[in-house]
Write a protein that holds these residues in place. Structure first.
Motif, PDB file in Angstrom:
ATOM      1  N   THR A  67      42.357  38.616  64.846  1.00  0.00           N
ATOM      2  CA  THR A  67      43.210  39.746  64.462  1.00  0.00           C
ATOM      3  C   THR A  67      44.677  39.388  64.597  1.00  0.00           C
ATOM      4  OG1 THR A  67      43.107  40.711  66.674  1.00  0.00           O
ATOM      5  CG2 THR A  67      41.517  41.510  65.046  1.00  0.00           C
ATOM      6  N   GLY A  68      45.020  38.494  65.487  1.00  0.00           N
ATOM      7  CA  GLY A  68      46.411  38.074  65.648  1.00  0.00           C
ATOM      8  C   GLY A  68      46.901  37.210  64.512  1.00  0.00           C
ATOM      9  N   CYS A  69      45.999  36.600  63.736  1.00  0.00           N
ATOM     10  CA  CYS A  69      46.397  35.717  62.649  1.00  0.00           C
ATOM     11  C   CYS A  69      47.033  36.467  61.485  1.00  0.00           C
ATOM     12  CB  CYS A  69      45.194  34.936  62.126  1.00  0.00           C
ATOM     13  SG  CYS A  69      44.618  33.695  63.293  1.00  0.00           S
ATOM     14  N   ASP A  70      46.727  37.731  61.324  1.00  0.00           N
ATOM     15  CA  ASP A  70      47.209  38.477  60.168  1.00  0.00           C
ATOM     16  C   ASP A  70      48.155  39.604  60.576  1.00  0.00           C
ATOM     17  OD1 ASP A  70      47.341  38.879  57.458  1.00  0.00           O
ATOM     18  OD2 ASP A  70      45.665  40.296  57.442  1.00  0.00           O
ATOM     19  N   ARG A  71      48.842  39.433  61.670  1.00  0.00           N
ATOM     20  CA  ARG A  71      49.717  40.494  62.175  1.00  0.00           C
ATOM     21  C   ARG A  71      51.033  40.527  61.441  1.00  0.00           C
ATOM     22  NH1 ARG A  71      50.348  39.464  68.359  1.00  0.00           N
ATOM     23  NH2 ARG A  71      52.154  38.613  67.349  1.00  0.00           N
ATOM     24  N   SER A  72      51.629  41.678  61.417  1.00  0.00           N
ATOM     25  CA  SER A  72      53.001  41.830  60.944  1.00  0.00           C
ATOM     26  C   SER A  72      53.909  41.447  62.088  1.00  0.00           C
ATOM     27  CB  SER A  72      53.260  43.291  60.561  1.00  0.00           C
ATOM     28  OG  SER A  72      52.471  43.658  59.468  1.00  0.00           O
ATOM     29  N   GLU A  73      55.199  41.503  61.832  1.00  0.00           N
ATOM     30  CA  GLU A  73      56.160  41.161  62.864  1.00  0.00           C
ATOM     31  C   GLU A  73      56.371  42.307  63.842  1.00  0.00           C
ATOM     32  OE1 GLU A  73      59.550  39.940  60.669  1.00  0.00           O
ATOM     33  OE2 GLU A  73      58.720  37.980  60.277  1.00  0.00           O
ATOM     34  N   GLY A  74      55.635  43.359  63.716  1.00  0.00           N
ATOM     35  CA  GLY A  74      55.733  44.509  64.603  1.00  0.00           C
ATOM     36  C   GLY A  74      55.381  45.747  63.812  1.00  0.00           C
ATOM     37  N   PRO A  75      55.382  46.897  64.477  1.00  0.00           N
ATOM     38  CA  PRO A  75      55.020  48.128  63.773  1.00  0.00           C
ATOM     39  C   PRO A  75      55.983  48.402  62.621  1.00  0.00           C
ATOM     40  CG  PRO A  75      55.172  48.481  66.154  1.00  0.00           C
ATOM     41  CD  PRO A  75      55.661  47.096  65.865  1.00  0.00           C
ATOM     42  N   GLY A  76      55.417  48.648  61.437  1.00  0.00           N
ATOM     43  CA  GLY A  76      56.246  49.000  60.290  1.00  0.00           C
ATOM     44  C   GLY A  76      56.972  47.838  59.654  1.00  0.00           C
ATOM     45  N   LYS A  77      56.749  46.620  60.101  1.00  0.00           N
ATOM     46  CA  LYS A  77      57.452  45.461  59.556  1.00  0.00           C
ATOM     47  C   LYS A  77      56.585  44.765  58.518  1.00  0.00           C
ATOM     48  CE  LYS A  77      60.946  45.561  62.487  1.00  0.00           C
ATOM     49  NZ  LYS A  77      62.264  45.160  62.481  1.00  0.00           N
ATOM     50  N   THR A  78      57.228  44.058  57.599  1.00  0.00           N
ATOM     51  CA  THR A  78      56.529  43.298  56.585  1.00  0.00           C
ATOM     52  C   THR A  78      56.234  41.912  57.135  1.00  0.00           C
ATOM     53  OG1 THR A  78      57.782  44.487  54.916  1.00  0.00           O
ATOM     54  CG2 THR A  78      56.745  42.447  54.221  1.00  0.00           C
ATOM     55  N   PRO A  79      55.064  41.346  56.832  1.00  0.00           N
ATOM     56  CA  PRO A  79      54.784  39.984  57.289  1.00  0.00           C
ATOM     57  C   PRO A  79      55.825  39.011  56.745  1.00  0.00           C
ATOM     58  CG  PRO A  79      52.830  40.985  56.299  1.00  0.00           C
ATOM     59  CD  PRO A  79      53.979  41.916  56.069  1.00  0.00           C
ATOM     60  N   ALA A  80      56.155  38.003  57.527  1.00  0.00           N
ATOM     61  CA  ALA A  80      57.170  37.024  57.135  1.00  0.00           C
ATOM     62  C   ALA A  80      56.811  36.336  55.826  1.00  0.00           C
ATOM     63  CB  ALA A  80      57.373  36.006  58.241  1.00  0.00           C
ATOM     64  N   SER A  81      55.523  36.211  55.509  1.00  0.00           N
ATOM     65  CA  SER A  81      55.104  35.550  54.282  1.00  0.00           C
ATOM     66  C   SER A  81      55.503  36.324  53.026  1.00  0.00           C
ATOM     67  CB  SER A  81      53.599  35.314  54.302  1.00  0.00           C
ATOM     68  OG  SER A  81      52.924  36.548  54.362  1.00  0.00           O
ATOM     69  N   ALA A  82      55.962  37.549  53.154  1.00  0.00           N
ATOM     70  CA  ALA A  82      56.408  38.341  52.012  1.00  0.00           C
ATOM     71  C   ALA A  82      57.769  37.869  51.506  1.00  0.00           C
ATOM     72  CB  ALA A  82      56.492  39.814  52.391  1.00  0.00           C
ATOM     73  N   PHE A  83      58.405  36.994  52.246  1.00  0.00           N
ATOM     74  CA  PHE A  83      59.737  36.504  51.897  1.00  0.00           C
ATOM     75  C   PHE A  83      59.662  35.016  51.601  1.00  0.00           C
ATOM     76  CE2 PHE A  83      60.271  39.986  54.971  1.00  0.00           C
ATOM     77  CZ  PHE A  83      60.894  40.901  54.145  1.00  0.00           C
ATOM     78  N   HIS A  84      60.097  34.640  50.385  1.00  0.00           N
ATOM     79  CA  HIS A  84      60.035  33.235  50.009  1.00  0.00           C
ATOM     80  C   HIS A  84      61.188  32.907  49.069  1.00  0.00           C
ATOM     81  CE1 HIS A  84      58.604  29.833  47.511  1.00  0.00           C
ATOM     82  NE2 HIS A  84      58.292  29.372  48.699  1.00  0.00           N
ATOM     83  N   HIS A  85      61.848  31.799  49.352  1.00  0.00           N
ATOM     84  CA  HIS A  85      62.863  31.303  48.418  1.00  0.00           C
ATOM     85  C   HIS A  85      62.680  29.805  48.247  1.00  0.00           C
ATOM     86  CE1 HIS A  85      65.027  29.632  51.841  1.00  0.00           C
ATOM     87  NE2 HIS A  85      65.801  29.004  50.980  1.00  0.00           N
ATOM     88  N   GLN A  86      63.006  29.327  47.078  1.00  0.00           N
ATOM     89  CA  GLN A  86      62.982  27.899  46.787  1.00  0.00           C
ATOM     90  C   GLN A  86      64.124  27.639  45.820  1.00  0.00           C
ATOM     91  OE1 GLN A  86      59.233  26.413  45.429  1.00  0.00           O
ATOM     92  NE2 GLN A  86      59.891  24.289  45.555  1.00  0.00           N
ATOM     93  N   LEU A  87      65.285  27.384  46.388  1.00  0.00           N
ATOM     94  CA  LEU A  87      66.489  27.181  45.589  1.00  0.00           C
ATOM     95  C   LEU A  87      67.009  25.759  45.789  1.00  0.00           C
ATOM     96  CD1 LEU A  87      68.245  30.557  46.444  1.00  0.00           C
ATOM     97  CD2 LEU A  87      67.291  29.905  44.230  1.00  0.00           C
ATOM     98  N   SER A  88      67.245  25.059  44.692  1.00  0.00           N
ATOM     99  CA  SER A  88      67.825  23.721  44.791  1.00  0.00           C
ATOM    100  C   SER A  88      69.322  23.763  44.493  1.00  0.00           C
ATOM    101  CB  SER A  88      67.119  22.758  43.840  1.00  0.00           C
ATOM    102  OG  SER A  88      67.289  23.174  42.507  1.00  0.00           O
ATOM    103  N   ALA A  89      69.788  24.898  43.993  1.00  0.00           N
ATOM    104  CA  ALA A  89      71.198  25.056  43.650  1.00  0.00           C
ATOM    105  C   ALA A  89      71.718  26.352  44.265  1.00  0.00           C
ATOM    106  CB  ALA A  89      71.363  25.091  42.138  1.00  0.00           C
ATOM    107  N   ASP A  90      73.032  26.440  44.386  1.00  0.00           N
ATOM    108  CA  ASP A  90      73.664  27.644  44.931  1.00  0.00           C
ATOM    109  C   ASP A  90      73.770  28.693  43.832  1.00  0.00           C
ATOM    110  OD1 ASP A  90      75.103  29.479  46.426  1.00  0.00           O
ATOM    111  OD2 ASP A  90      77.008  28.433  46.165  1.00  0.00           O
ATOM    112  N   VAL A  91      73.085  29.814  44.019  1.00  0.00           N
ATOM    113  CA  VAL A  91      73.150  30.929  43.068  1.00  0.00           C
ATOM    114  C   VAL A  91      73.834  32.139  43.697  1.00  0.00           C
ATOM    115  CG1 VAL A  91      71.122  30.154  41.788  1.00  0.00           C
ATOM    116  CG2 VAL A  91      70.850  31.794  43.649  1.00  0.00           C
TER     117      VAL A  91
END
Length: 163
Positions: A16-40
């Protein structure tokens, strides 16, 4: 028997700890992703006038460090900020989730009234290079759409060089 029960309970706690959010009401960190090779990074504003109940006023894209800090759990400086004007006034929308790459941007958050906001857009690196060379250029750099309260809002944003 007692050891078996303890082992099973411990195993369940680990699973159950493997799929936890970062706390109550928070989105899992995996919901955030960037892959930028240049400055935008920079501010982007509409090219042309918007119409309808909702209007996109601006989009701010932070530097790579802002994305990295957000993805690491720091929430003091959002790497994406969408400013919308709607029936209740102006809303500052920060990310619940995002996926940003050199040529695309997907982003979701909530308007001030709680309405879900999504953005799906294309980022044109050639137009961005032109806009940087020609300050004040009105070439669309980000094109796509935003969706608020079921209403689709076309996006055509140029890089804003300031006043």
């Amino acid at each position: 028997m007692r050891r078996a029960i303890v082992a099973v309970v411990a195993g369940l706690l680990v699973l159950t700890g493997c799929d936890r959010s970062e706390g109550p009401g928070k989105t899992p960190a995996s919901a955030f992703h960037h892959q930028l090779s240049a400055d935008v990074s920079g501010g982007y504003r509409p090219v042309g006038e918007g119409a309808g109940v909702w209007r996109v006023d601006s989009l701010f894209i932070g530097q790579t460090e802002a994305f990295q800090a957000w993805e690491a759990g720091g929430r003091s400086a959002p790497p994406l900020i969408l400013m919308l004007t709607g029936p209740s006034g102006t809303s500052r929308v920060t990310p619940d989730a995002y996926d940003v790459a050199d040529d695309s941007l997907r982003f979701s958050g909530r308007a001030a009234n709680g309405e879900k906001v999504t953005v799906q857009a294309r980022l044109d690196q050639g137009a961005l290079a032109t806009a940087r060379r020609n300050l004040g250029d009105q070439t669309p750099v980000i094109t796509g759409s935003a969706s608020v309260a079921g209403q689709r809002i076309p996006l055509s944003l140029g890089r804003w060089g300031g006043d």
